[in-house]
Design a protein around this motif. Structure first.
Motif, PDB file in Angstrom:
ATOM      1  N   VAL A  91       0.737  -1.197   0.106  1.00  0.00           N
ATOM      2  CA  VAL A  91      -0.028  -0.010  -0.162  1.00  0.00           C
ATOM      3  C   VAL A  91       0.962   1.225  -0.032  1.00  0.00           C
ATOM      4  CG1 VAL A  91      -1.692   1.304   1.242  1.00  0.00           C
ATOM      5  CG2 VAL A  91      -1.869  -1.328   1.082  1.00  0.00           C
ATOM      6  N   GLU A  92       2.043   1.206   0.927  1.00  0.00           N
ATOM      7  CA  GLU A  92       2.795   2.431   0.748  1.00  0.00           C
ATOM      8  C   GLU A  92       3.373   2.527  -0.664  1.00  0.00           C
ATOM      9  OE1 GLU A  92       5.764   1.615   4.059  1.00  0.00           O
ATOM     10  OE2 GLU A  92       4.115   1.799   5.595  1.00  0.00           O
ATOM     11  N   ARG A  93       3.794   1.831  -1.367  1.00  0.00           N
ATOM     12  CA  ARG A  93       4.558   1.792  -2.423  1.00  0.00           C
ATOM     13  C   ARG A  93       3.358   1.995  -3.774  1.00  0.00           C
ATOM     14  NH1 ARG A  93       9.387  -2.681  -2.052  1.00  0.00           N
ATOM     15  NH2 ARG A  93      10.524  -1.595  -0.563  1.00  0.00           N
ATOM     16  N   GLY A  94       2.220   2.148  -3.319  1.00  0.00           N
ATOM     17  CA  GLY A  94       1.141   2.414  -4.455  1.00  0.00           C
ATOM     18  C   GLY A  94       0.910   1.208  -5.157  1.00  0.00           C
ATOM     19  N   LEU A  95       1.165   0.046  -4.793  1.00  0.00           N
ATOM     20  CA  LEU A  95       0.936  -1.137  -5.544  1.00  0.00           C
ATOM     21  C   LEU A  95      -0.382  -1.985  -5.179  1.00  0.00           C
ATOM     22  CD1 LEU A  95       4.565  -2.725  -5.418  1.00  0.00           C
ATOM     23  CD2 LEU A  95       3.400  -1.369  -7.116  1.00  0.00           C
ATOM     24  N   ALA A  96      -0.958  -1.426  -4.020  1.00  0.00           N
ATOM     25  CA  ALA A  96      -2.143  -1.921  -3.513  1.00  0.00           C
ATOM     26  C   ALA A  96      -3.080  -0.896  -2.796  1.00  0.00           C
ATOM     27  CB  ALA A  96      -1.892  -3.216  -2.748  1.00  0.00           C
ATOM     28  N   SER A  97      -4.091  -0.998  -2.687  1.00  0.00           N
ATOM     29  CA  SER A  97      -5.037  -0.160  -1.861  1.00  0.00           C
ATOM     30  C   SER A  97      -5.759  -1.046  -0.785  1.00  0.00           C
ATOM     31  CB  SER A  97      -6.082   0.614  -2.826  1.00  0.00           C
ATOM     32  OG  SER A  97      -7.039  -0.247  -3.274  1.00  0.00           O
ATOM     33  N   ALA A  98      -6.153  -0.302   0.393  1.00  0.00           N
ATOM     34  CA  ALA A  98      -6.598  -0.694   1.428  1.00  0.00           C
ATOM     35  C   ALA A  98      -8.060   0.043   1.836  1.00  0.00           C
ATOM     36  CB  ALA A  98      -5.834  -0.814   2.670  1.00  0.00           C
ATOM     37  N   ARG A  99      -9.149  -0.929   1.989  1.00  0.00           N
ATOM     38  CA  ARG A  99     -10.568  -0.279   2.360  1.00  0.00           C
ATOM     39  C   ARG A  99     -10.818  -0.858   3.717  1.00  0.00           C
ATOM     40  NH1 ARG A  99     -14.137   0.182  -3.341  1.00  0.00           N
ATOM     41  NH2 ARG A  99     -12.485   1.453  -4.338  1.00  0.00           N
ATOM     42  N   SER A 100     -11.590  -0.213   4.469  1.00  0.00           N
ATOM     43  CA  SER A 100     -11.856  -0.529   5.707  1.00  0.00           C
ATOM     44  C   SER A 100     -13.086  -1.696   5.373  1.00  0.00           C
ATOM     45  CB  SER A 100     -12.412   0.285   6.676  1.00  0.00           C
ATOM     46  OG  SER A 100     -11.365   1.266   6.835  1.00  0.00           O
ATOM     47  N   SER A 101     -13.324  -2.671   6.082  1.00  0.00           N
ATOM     48  CA  SER A 101     -14.550  -3.730   6.105  1.00  0.00           C
ATOM     49  C   SER A 101     -15.484  -3.111   6.806  1.00  0.00           C
ATOM     50  CB  SER A 101     -13.886  -5.070   6.627  1.00  0.00           C
ATOM     51  OG  SER A 101     -13.653  -4.884   7.670  1.00  0.00           O
ATOM     52  N   PRO A 102     -16.712  -3.541   6.361  1.00  0.00           N
ATOM     53  CA  PRO A 102     -18.071  -2.975   6.690  1.00  0.00           C
ATOM     54  C   PRO A 102     -18.076  -3.349   8.309  1.00  0.00           C
ATOM     55  CG  PRO A 102     -18.400  -4.247   4.726  1.00  0.00           C
ATOM     56  CD  PRO A 102     -17.112  -4.275   4.906  1.00  0.00           C
ATOM     57  N   ASP A 103     -17.542  -4.519   8.758  1.00  0.00           N
ATOM     58  CA  ASP A 103     -17.566  -4.918  10.187  1.00  0.00           C
ATOM     59  C   ASP A 103     -16.360  -4.460  11.092  1.00  0.00           C
ATOM     60  OD1 ASP A 103     -15.578  -6.337   9.043  1.00  0.00           O
ATOM     61  OD2 ASP A 103     -16.469  -8.380   9.546  1.00  0.00           O
ATOM     62  N   HIS A 104     -15.573  -3.494  10.446  1.00  0.00           N
ATOM     63  CA  HIS A 104     -14.709  -2.888  10.914  1.00  0.00           C
ATOM     64  C   HIS A 104     -13.554  -4.046  11.635  1.00  0.00           C
ATOM     65  CE1 HIS A 104     -16.621   1.036  10.585  1.00  0.00           C
ATOM     66  NE2 HIS A 104     -17.510   0.226  11.062  1.00  0.00           N
ATOM     67  N   THR A 105     -13.441  -4.968  10.863  1.00  0.00           N
ATOM     68  CA  THR A 105     -12.385  -6.076  11.341  1.00  0.00           C
ATOM     69  C   THR A 105     -10.896  -5.606  10.430  1.00  0.00           C
ATOM     70  OG1 THR A 105     -13.148  -7.526   9.907  1.00  0.00           O
ATOM     71  CG2 THR A 105     -14.067  -7.562  12.337  1.00  0.00           C
ATOM     72  N   ALA A 106     -10.696  -6.692   9.734  1.00  0.00           N
ATOM     73  CA  ALA A 106      -9.440  -6.684   8.869  1.00  0.00           C
ATOM     74  C   ALA A 106      -9.837  -5.803   7.820  1.00  0.00           C
ATOM     75  CB  ALA A 106      -8.913  -7.968   8.776  1.00  0.00           C
ATOM     76  N   PRO A 107      -9.019  -4.878   7.061  1.00  0.00           N
ATOM     77  CA  PRO A 107      -9.042  -4.212   5.993  1.00  0.00           C
ATOM     78  C   PRO A 107      -8.955  -5.090   4.766  1.00  0.00           C
ATOM     79  CG  PRO A 107      -6.660  -3.694   6.706  1.00  0.00           C
ATOM     80  CD  PRO A 107      -7.590  -4.305   7.906  1.00  0.00           C
ATOM     81  N   ARG A 108      -9.862  -4.639   3.796  1.00  0.00           N
ATOM     82  CA  ARG A 108      -9.764  -5.213   2.537  1.00  0.00           C
ATOM     83  C   ARG A 108      -8.562  -4.635   1.499  1.00  0.00           C
ATOM     84  NH1 ARG A 108     -16.016  -6.613   1.280  1.00  0.00           N
ATOM     85  NH2 ARG A 108     -16.514  -7.757   3.007  1.00  0.00           N
ATOM     86  N   TYR A 109      -7.896  -5.557   1.012  1.00  0.00           N
ATOM     87  CA  TYR A 109      -6.799  -5.100  -0.014  1.00  0.00           C
ATOM     88  C   TYR A 109      -7.010  -5.406  -1.448  1.00  0.00           C
ATOM     89  CZ  TYR A 109      -3.935  -4.749   4.396  1.00  0.00           C
ATOM     90  OH  TYR A 109      -3.593  -4.357   5.535  1.00  0.00           O
ATOM     91  N   ARG A 110      -6.719  -4.382  -2.182  1.00  0.00           N
ATOM     92  CA  ARG A 110      -7.192  -4.830  -3.767  1.00  0.00           C
ATOM     93  C   ARG A 110      -5.641  -4.307  -4.505  1.00  0.00           C
ATOM     94  NH1 ARG A 110     -12.236  -2.210  -6.268  1.00  0.00           N
ATOM     95  NH2 ARG A 110     -12.943  -3.833  -5.198  1.00  0.00           N
ATOM     96  N   ALA A 111      -5.335  -5.025  -5.448  1.00  0.00           N
ATOM     97  CA  ALA A 111      -4.168  -4.779  -6.127  1.00  0.00           C
ATOM     98  C   ALA A 111      -4.362  -3.603  -7.032  1.00  0.00           C
ATOM     99  CB  ALA A 111      -3.842  -5.988  -6.839  1.00  0.00           C
ATOM    100  N   ALA A 112      -3.531  -2.883  -7.070  1.00  0.00           N
ATOM    101  CA  ALA A 112      -3.382  -1.691  -8.006  1.00  0.00           C
ATOM    102  C   ALA A 112      -3.095  -1.918  -9.279  1.00  0.00           C
ATOM    103  CB  ALA A 112      -2.497  -0.557  -7.444  1.00  0.00           C
ATOM    104  N   SER A 113      -3.643  -1.204 -10.458  1.00  0.00           N
ATOM    105  CA  SER A 113      -3.178  -1.389 -11.885  1.00  0.00           C
ATOM    106  C   SER A 113      -1.559  -1.410 -12.094  1.00  0.00           C
ATOM    107  CB  SER A 113      -3.966  -0.441 -12.841  1.00  0.00           C
ATOM    108  OG  SER A 113      -3.411  -0.530 -14.107  1.00  0.00           O
ATOM    109  N   PRO A 114      -1.131  -2.494 -12.653  1.00  0.00           N
ATOM    110  CA  PRO A 114       0.467  -2.424 -12.941  1.00  0.00           C
ATOM    111  C   PRO A 114       0.905  -1.236 -13.533  1.00  0.00           C
ATOM    112  CG  PRO A 114      -0.451  -4.671 -13.197  1.00  0.00           C
ATOM    113  CD  PRO A 114      -1.757  -3.737 -13.194  1.00  0.00           C
TER     114      PRO A 114
END
Length: 301
Positions: free
Chosen positions: A14-37
């Motif tokens: 996430v810090e390097r811009g290679l992925a993004s993190a979103r808070s989960s609806p239940d406020h437990t572990a965040p959800r990660y998504r790979a960024a466009s190469p």
């Protein structure tokens, strides 16, 4: 892998811009998504490419310095440079290292070539003039058929440099401080296979300097001075002075009009008035009268 290690790895992405993190609806572990190469790695690749180009330029510059030092140490009177990049680097270096004068023979260019008097040299010319270096040039008259090159030559003359105009210039050549000359090996093949000769102090360099001096002595000085205040004793205005100065070096009415930014008919009308005033039947007679009357003296540069 332990969950903590996975989380740390994901946070780094996430810090390097290679992925993004979103808070989960239940406020437990965040959800990660790979960024466009393309979006994530494109800037990184471009930065690395820029750094590599800088290294390549540095290596090329060091190689040129090494070759120059070797040539000087060996005492060889002539070097051979192959390729537009090497020729251009040496040309720029000669301009920057000059201390007294730079002499140039400049034929009309048919197409972009390696040994250019225009591309990238404006900065070198400004630096040289700031150091008090004298620029002496002989330009082939065909240069003035192109507004951009005519403007460049006129600017140099206005800044006090010695610019002359000849009907024909035998070869393209630059001589710095009477100690180094640069000229194409074969002018006819310069556009396709640029190879240049660098001539150091020798009998050959003396001959090349003599060739320049002969061309310079036979050429006509370019005298300009747009917007000058007319002298009270002759009441010849600045535009008339410029028309006469450019006519004096053999330019056509159309070329004069383009360079001065006026209409073709304006140039012709002014010349007719000047001819009547000088009682001249031909352009040649007008030129002779202009010299005798001192009409061009206010434009010398």
């Amino acid at each position: 892998m332990a969950p903590q290690a996975v989380t740390r790895a994901l946070d780094v992405l996430v810090e390097r811009g290679l992925a993004s993190a979103r808070s989960s609806p239940d406020h437990t572990a965040p959800r990660y998504r790979a960024a466009s190469p393309l979006l994530a790695l494109g800037p990184l690749v471009e930065a690395r490419r820029g750094a590599l180009h800088q290294v390549e330029d540095l290596v090329a510059e060091l190689s040129e310095r090494h070759r120059t030092a070797q040539a000087r140490a060996s005492g060889a009177p002539v070097e051979v440079l192959s390729g537009a990049a090497a020729i251009r680097r040496r040309l720029l270096a000669m301009g920057r290292e000059a201390q007294h004068e730079v002499c140039s023979l400049i034929p009309t260019r048919r197409a972009p070539v390696a040994l250019s008097a225009e591309e990238g040299l404006d900065e070198v010319e400004r630096e040289s003039m700031a150091r008090g270096v004298l620029l002496r040039s002989v330009l082939e008259r065909g240069w003035f058929d192109r507004p951009e090159t005519a403007a460049s030559a006129t600017l140099l003359a206005e800044q006090g440099q010695s610019v002359t105009v000849a009907e024909r210039v035998p070869i393209k050549m630059i001589i710095a401080d009477r100690r180094t000359a640069l000229l194409p090996l074969d002018p006819e093949r310069e556009e396709t296979e640029p190879i240049a000769l660098v001539v150091h102090r020798s009998g050959l360099l003396t001959a090349l300097q003599s060739l320049f001096e002969q061309c310079y002595a036979q050429a006509t000085p370019l005298r300009v001075g747009v917007g000058e205040v007319p002298r009270a004793d002759d009441l010849l205005d600045g535009l008339d002075r410029d028309i006469l100065a450019l006519l004096h070096v053999g330019l056509t009415d159309a070329t004069i009009a383009r360079q001065l930014g006026v209409g073709h008919r304006t140039v012709q009308r002014r010349l007719r008035i000047l001819m009547a005033r000088a009682n001249a039947a031909t352009r040649f007679q007008l030129g002779c009268h202009a010299v005798r009357a001192g009409w061009l003296e206010g434009n010398s540069g």
